[in-house]
Write a protein that holds these residues in place. Structure first.
Motif, PDB file in Angstrom:
ATOM      1  N   ASN A 228      22.310  22.018   6.236  1.00  0.00           N
ATOM      2  CA  ASN A 228      22.184  23.230   5.360  1.00  0.00           C
ATOM      3  C   ASN A 228      23.856  23.661   5.437  1.00  0.00           C
ATOM      4  O   ASN A 228      24.229  24.392   6.200  1.00  0.00           O
ATOM      5  CB  ASN A 228      21.350  24.493   5.840  1.00  0.00           C
ATOM      6  CG  ASN A 228      21.339  25.465   4.871  1.00  0.00           C
ATOM      7  OD1 ASN A 228      22.232  25.783   4.117  1.00  0.00           O
ATOM      8  ND2 ASN A 228      20.148  25.892   4.509  1.00  0.00           N
TER       9      ASN A 228
ATOM     10  N   VAL B 212      16.060  22.891  10.897  1.00  0.00           N
ATOM     11  CA  VAL B 212      17.082  23.258   9.647  1.00  0.00           C
ATOM     12  C   VAL B 212      18.281  22.109   9.804  1.00  0.00           C
ATOM     13  O   VAL B 212      19.047  22.435  10.989  1.00  0.00           O
ATOM     14  CB  VAL B 212      17.587  24.740   9.945  1.00  0.00           C
ATOM     15  CG1 VAL B 212      18.635  24.932   8.811  1.00  0.00           C
ATOM     16  CG2 VAL B 212      16.530  25.805  10.096  1.00  0.00           C
TER      17      VAL B 212
ATOM     18  N   SER C 257      24.835  22.032  10.410  1.00  0.00           N
ATOM     19  CA  SER C 257      24.884  23.003   9.447  1.00  0.00           C
ATOM     20  C   SER C 257      26.281  23.604   9.644  1.00  0.00           C
ATOM     21  O   SER C 257      26.608  24.273  10.411  1.00  0.00           O
ATOM     22  CB  SER C 257      23.761  23.987   9.601  1.00  0.00           C
ATOM     23  OG  SER C 257      22.651  23.496   9.397  1.00  0.00           O
TER      24      SER C 257
END
Length: 125
Positions: free
Chosen positions: A19, A16, A42
Motif C-alpha cells: 500500500n 496489508v 508499504s
C-alpha cells in the motif's frame, strides 16, 4: 489510510501489502485477535500506533516498510505465537527488542521470533 475499518474484528488473516500511501494503521483500532497480522512493503507506513485493542495474534509480521520508525504501543497484547520483524531499514532494532522485552516481562507469551535487517545503528531512549 484504513479509516472506516475501526469496527473490524476478524479471527483470520489481515494482510496489508504494497500500500503505497498508507502512513498509519489507526483504522484497525478495533482489531483484537487475528490469526495473522502482516504489514508488508508499504513504503509510507511510519508507525503501527493505533492497534490498542490487539490482545493476541498467531502470527505478527512486519516486512520491508522503508519509512517505518516505530512499532507503537500495544497496551493489552499478551500473546504472540510467531513474531517476525525484518528489513525495515529505518526501524531501530533496539525498539523491536524493547517491544519483545515489554511483552515477555509483562507476563505475555512469545513463541518464535525473527528480528533482522532493521536499523542496528539507531539508539533508543
Amino acid at each position: 489510510n484504513l479509516d472506516g475499518l475501526e469496527g473490524l474484528d476478524v479471527y483470520f488473516t489481515v494482510s496489508v501489502v504494497g500500500n503505497e500511501s498508507l502512513e498509519n494503521v489507526e483504522g484497525l483500532s478495533g482489531l483484537t485477535n487475528p490469526q495473522t497480522l502482516e504489514f508488508d512493503l508499504s513504503p509510507s507506513l511510519e508507525s503501527l500506533r493505533g492497534l490498542d485493542a490487539l490482545a493476541s495474534v498467531g502470527g505478527f509480521g512486519v516486512y520491508g516498510n522503508s519509512s517505518l520508525i516505530e512499532l507503537g504501543g500495544f497496551p493489552i497484547l499478551s500473546d504472540v505465537n510467531r513474531f517476525e520483524v525484518r528489513d525495515n531499514e529505518r526501524l531501530p532494532t533496539c525498539a523491536v527488542e524493547e517491544f519483545v522485552r515489554e511483552l515477555t516481562e509483562g507476563g505475555g507469551t512469545l513463541g518464535t521470533s525473527t528480528i533482522s535487517g532493521n536499523d542496528d545503528t539507531a539508539t533508543c531512549p
